[in-house]
Design a protein around this motif. Structure first.
Motif, PDB file in Angstrom:
ATOM      1  N   GLY A 167      -4.316   0.436   4.651  1.00  0.00           N
ATOM      2  CA  GLY A 167      -2.866   1.400   3.469  1.00  0.00           C
ATOM      3  C   GLY A 167      -2.229   0.535   3.336  1.00  0.00           C
ATOM      4  O   GLY A 167      -2.010  -0.705   4.123  1.00  0.00           O
ATOM      5  N   ALA A 168      -1.747   0.793   2.245  1.00  0.00           N
ATOM      6  CA  ALA A 168      -0.724   0.147   1.317  1.00  0.00           C
ATOM      7  C   ALA A 168       0.558   0.439   0.752  1.00  0.00           C
ATOM      8  O   ALA A 168       0.185   2.203  -0.158  1.00  0.00           O
ATOM      9  N   VAL A 169       1.901   0.461   0.631  1.00  0.00           N
ATOM     10  CA  VAL A 169       2.420   1.447  -0.574  1.00  0.00           C
ATOM     11  C   VAL A 169       2.984   0.755  -1.947  1.00  0.00           C
ATOM     12  O   VAL A 169       3.871  -0.511  -1.680  1.00  0.00           O
ATOM     13  N   THR A 202      -7.176   1.168  -4.966  1.00  0.00           N
ATOM     14  CA  THR A 202      -6.935   2.810  -4.942  1.00  0.00           C
ATOM     15  C   THR A 202      -6.263   3.679  -4.549  1.00  0.00           C
ATOM     16  O   THR A 202      -5.352   3.621  -3.682  1.00  0.00           O
ATOM     17  N   VAL A 203      -5.589   4.345  -6.085  1.00  0.00           N
ATOM     18  CA  VAL A 203      -4.069   5.065  -5.611  1.00  0.00           C
ATOM     19  C   VAL A 203      -4.689   6.859  -4.889  1.00  0.00           C
ATOM     20  O   VAL A 203      -6.231   7.156  -4.803  1.00  0.00           O
ATOM     21  N   ARG A 204      -4.535   6.753  -3.521  1.00  0.00           N
ATOM     22  CA  ARG A 204      -4.902   8.192  -2.407  1.00  0.00           C
ATOM     23  C   ARG A 204      -3.729   9.454  -2.490  1.00  0.00           C
ATOM     24  O   ARG A 204      -4.310  10.457  -3.133  1.00  0.00           O
ATOM     25  N   GLU A 205      -2.184   8.537  -2.549  1.00  0.00           N
ATOM     26  CA  GLU A 205      -1.626  10.420  -3.149  1.00  0.00           C
ATOM     27  C   GLU A 205      -0.367   9.219  -4.003  1.00  0.00           C
ATOM     28  O   GLU A 205      -0.057   8.356  -3.798  1.00  0.00           O
ATOM     29  N   ALA A 206       0.529  10.469  -4.539  1.00  0.00           N
ATOM     30  CA  ALA A 206       1.649   9.783  -4.667  1.00  0.00           C
ATOM     31  C   ALA A 206       3.146  10.508  -4.612  1.00  0.00           C
ATOM     32  O   ALA A 206       2.583  11.989  -4.264  1.00  0.00           O
ATOM     33  N   GLU A 207       4.090  10.446  -3.786  1.00  0.00           N
ATOM     34  CA  GLU A 207       5.073  11.163  -3.532  1.00  0.00           C
ATOM     35  C   GLU A 207       6.660  10.365  -4.096  1.00  0.00           C
ATOM     36  O   GLU A 207       6.269   9.162  -4.715  1.00  0.00           O
ATOM     37  N   ILE A 208       7.685  11.579  -4.300  1.00  0.00           N
ATOM     38  CA  ILE A 208       8.942  10.406  -5.249  1.00  0.00           C
ATOM     39  C   ILE A 208       9.636  10.423  -4.248  1.00  0.00           C
ATOM     40  O   ILE A 208      10.028  10.974  -2.919  1.00  0.00           O
ATOM     41  N   VAL A 209      10.853   9.649  -4.610  1.00  0.00           N
ATOM     42  CA  VAL A 209      11.826   9.185  -3.681  1.00  0.00           C
ATOM     43  C   VAL A 209      12.684   9.221  -3.818  1.00  0.00           C
ATOM     44  O   VAL A 209      13.038   8.665  -4.808  1.00  0.00           O
ATOM     45  N   GLY A 211      14.292  10.952  -6.286  1.00  0.00           N
ATOM     46  CA  GLY A 211      14.161  11.936  -7.462  1.00  0.00           C
ATOM     47  C   GLY A 211      14.137  10.915  -8.765  1.00  0.00           C
ATOM     48  O   GLY A 211      14.267  11.417  -9.292  1.00  0.00           O
ATOM     49  N   ALA A 212      13.472   9.355  -8.033  1.00  0.00           N
ATOM     50  CA  ALA A 212      13.773   8.442  -9.091  1.00  0.00           C
ATOM     51  C   ALA A 212      12.384   7.460  -9.291  1.00  0.00           C
ATOM     52  O   ALA A 212      12.285   7.494 -10.744  1.00  0.00           O
ATOM     53  N   THR A 213      11.552   7.336  -8.236  1.00  0.00           N
ATOM     54  CA  THR A 213      10.035   7.103  -8.632  1.00  0.00           C
ATOM     55  C   THR A 213       9.361   7.510  -7.461  1.00  0.00           C
ATOM     56  O   THR A 213       9.795   8.772  -6.904  1.00  0.00           O
ATOM     57  N   TYR A 214       7.932   6.900  -7.531  1.00  0.00           N
ATOM     58  CA  TYR A 214       7.236   7.012  -6.532  1.00  0.00           C
ATOM     59  C   TYR A 214       7.027   5.945  -6.347  1.00  0.00           C
ATOM     60  O   TYR A 214       7.287   4.653  -6.521  1.00  0.00           O
ATOM     61  N   ASP A 215       6.955   6.294  -4.842  1.00  0.00           N
ATOM     62  CA  ASP A 215       6.148   5.330  -3.405  1.00  0.00           C
ATOM     63  C   ASP A 215       4.557   6.138  -3.656  1.00  0.00           C
ATOM     64  O   ASP A 215       4.301   7.154  -3.110  1.00  0.00           O
ATOM     65  N   ILE A 216       3.401   4.819  -3.996  1.00  0.00           N
ATOM     66  CA  ILE A 216       2.304   5.758  -3.896  1.00  0.00           C
ATOM     67  C   ILE A 216       1.194   5.036  -2.955  1.00  0.00           C
ATOM     68  O   ILE A 216       1.313   3.880  -2.644  1.00  0.00           O
ATOM     69  N   LYS A 217       0.943   5.543  -1.827  1.00  0.00           N
ATOM     70  CA  LYS A 217      -0.633   5.338  -1.032  1.00  0.00           C
ATOM     71  C   LYS A 217      -0.870   4.836  -1.404  1.00  0.00           C
ATOM     72  O   LYS A 217      -2.226   5.229  -2.643  1.00  0.00           O
ATOM     73  N   VAL A 218      -1.780   3.841  -1.128  1.00  0.00           N
ATOM     74  CA  VAL A 218      -2.988   2.845  -2.103  1.00  0.00           C
ATOM     75  C   VAL A 218      -3.788   3.236  -0.207  1.00  0.00           C
ATOM     76  O   VAL A 218      -3.923   2.287   0.559  1.00  0.00           O
ATOM     77  N   ASP A 219      -5.598   3.133  -0.792  1.00  0.00           N
ATOM     78  CA  ASP A 219      -6.842   2.543  -0.021  1.00  0.00           C
ATOM     79  C   ASP A 219      -6.416   1.200  -0.172  1.00  0.00           C
ATOM     80  O   ASP A 219      -7.690   1.040  -1.821  1.00  0.00           O
ATOM     81  N   LEU A 220      -6.836   0.259   0.332  1.00  0.00           N
ATOM     82  CA  LEU A 220      -7.563  -1.240   0.352  1.00  0.00           C
ATOM     83  C   LEU A 220      -8.792  -1.457  -0.338  1.00  0.00           C
ATOM     84  O   LEU A 220      -9.524  -0.789   0.991  1.00  0.00           O
ATOM     85  N   PHE A 221      -8.822  -2.140  -0.589  1.00  0.00           N
ATOM     86  CA  PHE A 221     -10.481  -2.841  -0.626  1.00  0.00           C
ATOM     87  C   PHE A 221     -11.119  -3.333   0.572  1.00  0.00           C
ATOM     88  O   PHE A 221     -11.942  -3.510   0.612  1.00  0.00           O
ATOM     89  N   GLU A 222     -10.807  -4.184   0.623  1.00  0.00           N
ATOM     90  CA  GLU A 222     -10.800  -5.008   1.795  1.00  0.00           C
ATOM     91  C   GLU A 222     -10.623  -4.753   3.275  1.00  0.00           C
ATOM     92  O   GLU A 222      -9.372  -3.600   3.469  1.00  0.00           O
ATOM     93  N   ASP A 223     -11.366  -4.728   4.167  1.00  0.00           N
ATOM     94  CA  ASP A 223     -11.524  -4.431   4.969  1.00  0.00           C
ATOM     95  C   ASP A 223     -11.169  -6.192   6.095  1.00  0.00           C
ATOM     96  O   ASP A 223     -11.628  -6.963   6.728  1.00  0.00           O
ATOM     97  N   PHE A 224      -9.931  -5.482   6.521  1.00  0.00           N
ATOM     98  CA  PHE A 224      -8.693  -7.058   7.601  1.00  0.00           C
ATOM     99  C   PHE A 224      -9.644  -7.133   9.148  1.00  0.00           C
ATOM    100  O   PHE A 224      -9.635  -8.184   9.154  1.00  0.00           O
ATOM    101  N   GLY A 225     -10.222  -6.524   9.758  1.00  0.00           N
ATOM    102  CA  GLY A 225     -11.154  -6.662  10.239  1.00  0.00           C
ATOM    103  C   GLY A 225     -12.521  -7.433  10.317  1.00  0.00           C
ATOM    104  O   GLY A 225     -13.119  -7.611  11.464  1.00  0.00           O
ATOM    105  N   ALA A 226     -13.238  -7.126   9.289  1.00  0.00           N
ATOM    106  CA  ALA A 226     -13.852  -8.332   8.898  1.00  0.00           C
ATOM    107  C   ALA A 226     -14.168  -9.405   7.891  1.00  0.00           C
ATOM    108  O   ALA A 226     -14.655  -9.784   7.600  1.00  0.00           O
ATOM    109  N   LEU A 227     -12.753 -10.018   7.938  1.00  0.00           N
ATOM    110  CA  LEU A 227     -12.874 -11.068   7.400  1.00  0.00           C
ATOM    111  C   LEU A 227     -13.391 -12.569   7.967  1.00  0.00           C
ATOM    112  O   LEU A 227     -12.692 -12.567   9.132  1.00  0.00           O
TER     113      LEU A 227
END
Length: 247
Positions: A167-169, A202-209, A211-227
């Protein structure tokens, strides 16, 4: 009852049923094709990135041999030098994760180089010894990446959400933009560390912070446990850019 009372009614009802079933099948197939297309686009983006990496490595080898003149000169590939590396130690269960690579100053690795895979940008080299490099992982609160919403979209800092391994933002995205779940997030190219258009997630969902900007929750492609195998990216013009900024 109508179906059983006569052949004519039987034909009419069968035609109607087949038409209805064809319409439903067509709608479901279009929906299926839409989501399949997104998956295909993601695979193509990764394949394009892998091809770019191979081209850069080939250019590096040919340049060393003085045989680069016949290849087209692409600004983006000439800006960066790519080197293969393997992770020999990794931390994934703290708030300040890191990893150690089997390449060091003897291999030409320098501080500030990026670390990438075909699935994303995963860290930045922070210290170098003769044979090893210490890199700050993306799963660390001290690192963020300049990222773009779609290849032609707005940019903002992307950082780990601190909880999920995938997960990322993405922050500071104007709230008037239309955010669509499933849109791909890429590196922006505005950083001197990472090349542009590396697919990150990829974008999972977004929420307004505020009243001015979005914080977008992102599902990362990379699996850090398998690097395991990664690529170290060095901006060959980094020193010149730093000198220019100081002036």
């Amino acid at each position: 009852m109508l179906f059983s009372n006569g052949e004519l009614q039987n034909i009419w009802i069968s035609k109607g049923a087949h038409a209805f079933m064809s319409g439903v099948w067509g709608c479901t197939q279009r929906v299926s094709d839409y989501f399949s297309l997104k998956g295909a686009n993601e695979r193509l983006a990764k394949e394009n990135f892998e091809l770019l990496t191979r081209i850069c490595r080939l250019e590096e080898r040919l340049a060393d041999k003085g045989e680069l003149s016949f290849l087209p000169q692409q600004a983006e590939t000439r800006r960066f030098r790519f080197r293969n590396a393997s992770i020999v130690k990794i931390s994934t269960n703290t708030q300040h994760n890191y990893f150690i690579l089997d390449r060091g100053s003897a291999d030409g690795i320098t501080n500030g180089s990026g670390v990438i895979t075909p699935n994303g940008a995963i860290g930045i080299v922070d210290a170098v010894s003769e044979n090893y490099s210490y890199a700050i992982s993306f799963q660390n609160h001290n690192i963020s990446i300049s990222a773009r919403l779609g290849k032609d979209g707005r940019t903002g800092p992307l950082s780990w959400d601190g909880r999920s391994s995938s997960g990322a933002v993405l922050r500071e995205i104007p709230h008037h933009l239309e955010i669509t779940p499933g849109d791909t997030i890429y590196t922006s190219g505005f950083s001197s560390i990472f090349p542009a258009d590396i697919p990150l997630g990829t974008v999972r969902e977004a929420e307004i912070v505020n009243g001015a900007t979005y914080d977008i929750k992102v599902d990362l492609f990379e699996d850090f446990g398998a690097l395991r195998h990664v690529c170290i990216v060095e901006n060959v013009g980094q020193e010149e850019m730093n000198t220019l900024e100081k002036k």
